[in-house]
Scaffold this motif. Sequence first.
Motif, short mmCIF file in Angstrom:
data_model
loop_
_atom_site.label_atom_id
_atom_site.label_comp_id
_atom_site.label_asym_id
_atom_site.label_seq_id
_atom_site.Cartn_x
_atom_site.Cartn_y
_atom_site.Cartn_z
N GLY A 96 1.35 35.54 47.49
CA GLY A 96 0.30 35.40 46.86
C GLY A 96 -0.37 37.15 46.82
O GLY A 96 -1.77 36.30 46.80
N ALA A 97 -0.14 38.16 47.65
CA ALA A 97 -1.35 39.35 48.12
C ALA A 97 -1.18 39.51 46.29
O ALA A 97 -2.19 40.19 45.79
N ASP A 98 0.15 39.49 45.54
CA ASP A 98 -0.25 40.55 44.52
C ASP A 98 0.19 39.77 43.34
O ASP A 98 0.28 38.80 42.50
N LYS A 99 -0.39 40.59 41.84
CA LYS A 99 0.13 39.89 40.77
C LYS A 99 1.92 39.60 40.91
O LYS A 99 2.39 41.24 40.61
N GLU A 100 2.69 38.64 40.84
CA GLU A 100 3.94 38.84 40.91
C GLU A 100 4.44 38.51 39.13
O GLU A 100 4.24 37.50 38.85
N HIS A 101 5.78 39.81 39.58
CA HIS A 101 6.03 39.54 37.74
C HIS A 101 7.24 38.55 38.26
O HIS A 101 8.43 38.77 38.72
N ALA A 102 7.17 36.72 37.38
CA ALA A 102 8.63 36.16 37.38
C ALA A 102 9.54 36.88 36.65
O ALA A 102 9.57 37.49 35.89
N GLY A 103 10.37 36.11 36.67
CA GLY A 103 11.84 36.58 35.69
C GLY A 103 12.95 37.38 36.66
O GLY A 103 13.93 37.23 36.22
N TYR A 104 12.28 38.28 37.39
CA TYR A 104 13.73 38.45 37.89
C TYR A 104 14.94 38.18 39.13
O TYR A 104 14.28 37.34 40.02
N GLY A 105 15.87 38.33 39.74
CA GLY A 105 16.47 37.74 40.45
C GLY A 105 17.05 38.82 41.26
O GLY A 105 17.20 37.74 42.64
N THR A 106 17.40 40.21 41.40
CA THR A 106 17.38 40.57 42.09
C THR A 106 15.90 41.57 42.57
O THR A 106 16.46 42.43 43.07
N VAL A 108 11.89 42.08 43.30
CA VAL A 108 10.54 41.76 43.73
C VAL A 108 9.76 42.72 42.51
O VAL A 108 9.04 43.68 43.39
N VAL A 109 8.91 42.03 41.25
CA VAL A 109 8.37 43.36 40.56
C VAL A 109 6.53 43.08 41.02
O VAL A 109 6.36 41.90 40.82
N THR A 110 5.83 43.68 41.54
CA THR A 110 4.68 43.05 41.57
C THR A 110 3.50 44.33 41.18
O THR A 110 3.69 45.74 40.75
N SER A 111 1.96 44.48 40.33
CA SER A 111 1.46 45.00 40.22
C SER A 111 -0.08 44.08 40.72
O SER A 111 -0.28 43.29 40.49
N GLU A 112 -1.16 45.96 41.88
CA GLU A 112 -2.09 45.49 42.57
C GLU A 112 -2.51 46.71 42.03
O GLU A 112 -1.59 48.33 43.23
N GLY A 114 -3.55 49.26 40.25
CA GLY A 114 -3.07 50.13 39.51
C GLY A 114 -1.42 50.52 40.08
O GLY A 114 -1.52 51.63 39.75
N ILE A 115 -0.79 50.09 40.81
CA ILE A 115 0.64 50.77 41.11
C ILE A 115 1.10 48.97 40.90
O ILE A 115 0.96 47.86 41.12
N THR A 116 1.81 49.47 39.57
CA THR A 116 3.79 48.74 39.54
C THR A 116 4.67 48.54 41.13
O THR A 116 5.05 50.04 40.73
N LYS A 117 4.43 47.71 41.88
CA LYS A 117 5.88 48.28 42.44
C LYS A 117 7.28 47.03 42.49
O LYS A 117 7.33 46.72 42.26
N ILE A 118 8.20 48.07 42.34
CA ILE A 118 10.04 47.17 42.11
C ILE A 118 10.49 47.42 42.89
O ILE A 118 10.82 48.38 43.89
N MET A 119 10.66 45.84 43.60
CA MET A 119 11.70 46.12 45.36
C MET A 119 12.87 45.62 45.15
O MET A 119 12.91 44.42 44.87
N LEU A 120 13.99 46.31 45.24
CA LEU A 120 15.13 45.93 45.19
C LEU A 120 14.62 44.91 46.33
O LEU A 120 14.61 45.44 47.63
N ASN A 121 15.10 43.73 45.75
CA ASN A 121 16.09 42.47 47.01
C ASN A 121 16.95 41.78 46.86
O ASN A 121 16.84 41.00 46.50
N ARG A 122 18.19 42.15 47.69
CA ARG A 122 19.18 41.96 48.46
C ARG A 122 19.56 42.31 49.81
O ARG A 122 20.10 43.23 49.75
N PRO A 123 18.52 42.34 50.18
CA PRO A 123 18.97 42.58 51.73
C PRO A 123 19.72 42.45 52.54
O PRO A 123 20.26 43.63 53.50
N THR A 124 20.34 41.71 51.64
CA THR A 124 22.10 40.73 53.24
C THR A 124 22.59 42.36 52.40
O THR A 124 23.94 41.70 53.20
N ARG A 125 22.38 42.50 51.62
CA ARG A 125 23.55 43.67 51.14
C ARG A 125 23.01 44.60 50.78
O ARG A 125 23.24 46.11 50.03
#
Length: 359
Positions: A96-106, A108-112, A114-125
């Motif tokens: 809930g901290a950022d505006k999260e962009h829905a629709g990605y499976g791998t 987590v994309v957030t904007s807050e 003035g920064i859009t953060k694209i986080m690779l999200n397969r930590p177990t791999r």
Amino acid sequence: MRASLKDLENAVNQVKLLKKDPGNEVKLKLYALYKQATEGPCNMPKPGVFDLINKAKWEAWNALGSLPEETARQNYVDLVSSLSSSSESSSQVKPGADKEHAGYGTLVVTSEDGITKIMLNRPTRKNAISTQMYQEIILALKAASQDDSAITVLTGNGDFYCSGNDLTNVTDTPLGGIEEKAKNSTNLLRDFVASFIDFPKPLIAVVNGPAVGIAVTLLGLFDIVYASDRATFHTPFSHLGLSPEGCSSYTFPKIMGPTKATEMLTFGKKLTAREACAQGLVTEVFPDATFQKEVWTRLTAYAKLPSNVLRISKQVIRNREKEKLHSVNVEESSIIQGRFLSEESMNAVMNFLSKRAKL
Ligand SMILES: CCCCCCCCCCC/C=C/C(=O)SCCNC(=O)CCNC(=O)[C@H](O)C(C)(C)COP(=O)(O)OP(=O)(O)OC[C@H]1O[C@@H](n2cnc3c(N)ncnc32)[C@H](O)[C@@H]1OP(=O)(O)O
């Protein structure tokens, strides 16, 4: 396996059954991918300025440029499947901290701020880049290039930044056989790297842990690279029977000189964060304990600068190299296509997969 027309039709039906409204941004993405998959590049005149809805649809479709129809079809199917399934673990995601962009499976994309953060999200791999992740990063960069953020950041969730190409990408061989797989993979690789070359605003890598393969080579296309002192930089291409990609055959010799580049790209020498910084690949190294705090404080201040001038400065610094980078990308992709099919590469991948399967 590439998505078929039947897969596309199934995905269209699946969208109608979604329990949760995916939001306008995702709906536009779905519209654009569907049009591209069924009609090819945008062929309609731009709607008038007051026709807001049709203008937004036109812009989403037009933004896909010359994306091949098969890739659009695959992206549509992957996007729908990621909407239907829940995403993988996300231990560093602030709820809930950022505006999260829905629709990605791998991702987590957030904007807050003035920064859009694209986080690779397969930590177990270790954030290995699956085919779906390649496609989603292309989409996320396209969206970030058009949003109102001043800067864009790529980072990893968990203890790794990214372990490079997912070596299991080779296992789903299509009907056309391994040659077709190598051709499709090379096209995807080329489009993926091109989306970094063309990215119009400052692109910053926040390297939170070790980086391997294509996650390292791409760094030469970033505008700033901040690294934790826990990060390492490893390009074991020869060990995998592969050749350099991500424009590194051009950017690395320019950044660090040809002999240091050869140690990394040809002989797979792994660098510590401080070594990578001394060689100019990394901008600055921070102690791991304070890495996130120091980096985000700095980036939040940078993102307050006027966004138009940040874009313009980036373009002044980078534009004269763009054509060259595209031609290097095409050449590297064509060379690696042959490598994918080589015995050396196949043996190396089989070796990894059999160790993984504990054979
Ligand atoms: C016909 C051709 C199709 C190709 C299609 C793609 C097109 C683009 C190709 C671009 C060219 C290539 C670029 C590269 O990036 S080359 C570099 C590839 N990466 C690697 O070689 C790294 C392999 N992984 C490792 O060496 C280690 O896992 C690592 C050092 C990263 C971490 O070691 P650690 O001991 O800390 O952790 P684990 O090994 O236990 O990892 C946890 C689980 O994650 C799996 N894993 C990690 N990395 C990858 C990966 N790159 N691909 C697939 N799976 C990965 C690992 O196997 C563990 O899984 P299990 O828990 O199930 O064992």
